[in-house]
Design a protein around this motif. Structure first.
Motif, PDB file in Angstrom:
ATOM      1  N   GLY A  27       0.792  -1.216   0.000  1.00 43.05           N
ATOM      2  CA  GLY A  27       0.000   0.000   0.000  1.00 43.05           C
ATOM      3  C   GLY A  27       0.831   1.276   0.000  1.00 43.05           C
ATOM      4  O   GLY A  27       0.297   2.363   0.025  1.00 43.05           O
ATOM      5  N   LYS A  28       2.121   1.173  -0.045  1.00 44.58           N
ATOM      6  CA  LYS A  28       3.003   2.323   0.064  1.00 44.58           C
ATOM      7  C   LYS A  28       3.441   2.787  -1.321  1.00 44.58           C
ATOM      8  O   LYS A  28       3.849   1.999  -2.151  1.00 44.58           O
ATOM      9  N   GLU A  29       3.335   4.089  -1.545  1.00 42.41           N
ATOM     10  CA  GLU A  29       3.807   4.668  -2.794  1.00 42.41           C
ATOM     11  C   GLU A  29       4.990   5.578  -2.513  1.00 42.41           C
ATOM     12  O   GLU A  29       5.065   6.200  -1.457  1.00 42.41           O
ATOM     13  N   MET A  30       5.893   5.659  -3.455  1.00 42.03           N
ATOM     14  CA  MET A  30       7.022   6.578  -3.377  1.00 42.03           C
ATOM     15  C   MET A  30       6.900   7.526  -4.557  1.00 42.03           C
ATOM     16  O   MET A  30       6.952   7.097  -5.702  1.00 42.03           O
ATOM     17  N   ASN A  77       1.733   6.689   5.106  1.00 42.71           N
ATOM     18  CA  ASN A  77       2.955   5.886   4.991  1.00 42.71           C
ATOM     19  C   ASN A  77       3.681   6.080   3.669  1.00 42.71           C
ATOM     20  O   ASN A  77       4.773   5.563   3.481  1.00 42.71           O
ATOM     21  N   ASP A  78       3.070   6.800   2.741  1.00 35.81           N
ATOM     22  CA  ASP A  78       3.741   7.080   1.470  1.00 35.81           C
ATOM     23  C   ASP A  78       5.003   7.889   1.728  1.00 35.81           C
ATOM     24  O   ASP A  78       5.161   8.501   2.778  1.00 35.81           O
ATOM     25  N   GLU A  79       5.897   7.893   0.767  1.00 33.04           N
ATOM     26  CA  GLU A  79       7.117   8.685   0.878  1.00 33.04           C
ATOM     27  C   GLU A  79       7.208   9.592  -0.337  1.00 33.04           C
ATOM     28  O   GLU A  79       6.838   9.205  -1.447  1.00 33.04           O
ATOM     29  N   ASP A 109      16.974   8.627   1.596  1.00 33.07           N
ATOM     30  CA  ASP A 109      15.601   8.230   1.871  1.00 33.07           C
ATOM     31  C   ASP A 109      14.624   9.355   1.550  1.00 33.07           C
ATOM     32  O   ASP A 109      14.943  10.535   1.680  1.00 33.07           O
ATOM     33  N   LEU A 110      13.431   8.979   1.169  1.00 37.77           N
ATOM     34  CA  LEU A 110      12.372   9.949   0.942  1.00 37.77           C
ATOM     35  C   LEU A 110      11.697  10.263   2.273  1.00 37.77           C
ATOM     36  O   LEU A 110      11.809   9.522   3.234  1.00 37.77           O
ATOM     37  N   ASP A 111      10.967  11.388   2.320  1.00 37.11           N
ATOM     38  CA  ASP A 111      10.228  11.784   3.516  1.00 37.11           C
ATOM     39  C   ASP A 111       8.791  11.318   3.438  1.00 37.11           C
ATOM     40  O   ASP A 111       8.232  11.183   2.356  1.00 37.11           O
TER      41      ASP A 111
END
Length: 123
Positions: A27-30, A77-79, A109-111
């Motif tokens: 379910g997490k997108e970057m 929770n996405d970054e 790392d992304l935020d």
């Protein structure tokens, strides 16, 4: 000798027995927002109802801000990363001229989308 092309060209990530496949967060997108900051982007487009001059750049930043607000509420929770190119200043890991990464320049790392990120974007 029978060769199965599906098996021969199969991606390892498609293997459901692969540990990474089983433990990854589906379910997490970057997301990386890439914005042109060249002088053309700052030409006046229109005047808004409150007599504020609108530019393409400000419209793009406003859209990113709205998208981040939605992500904070719906998908915390996405970054994300926000990258400006064609800039005078440079701030990025590769030390490339004309590239300014607003929120991840010190690390790889992304935020996560936060209200602080939205506030810093609009300032």
């Amino acid at each position: 000798m029978d060769i199965d092309p599906d098996d021969l060209f199969r991606d390892e990530d498609d293997d459901q027995d692969n540990d990474y496949y089983q433990h990854s967060n589906y379910g997490k997108e970057m997301v990386v927002y890439l914005v042109d900051a060249s002088p053309k982007m700052f030409n006046s487009v229109s005047v808004s109802a409150d007599e504020k001059e609108e530019t393409h750049f400000h419209t793009a930043v406003s859209c990113i801000s709205q998208s981040l607000r939605t992500q904070i509420i719906n998908r915390a929770n996405d970054e994300v990363a926000i990258c400006f190119y064609n800039t005078k200043e440079k701030k990025n890991l590769q030390d490339l001229s004309g590239v300014y990464v607003s929120n991840v320049a010190e690390r790889e790392d992304l935020d996560r989308p936060t209200t602080r990120l939205v506030k810093n974007l609009l300032v």
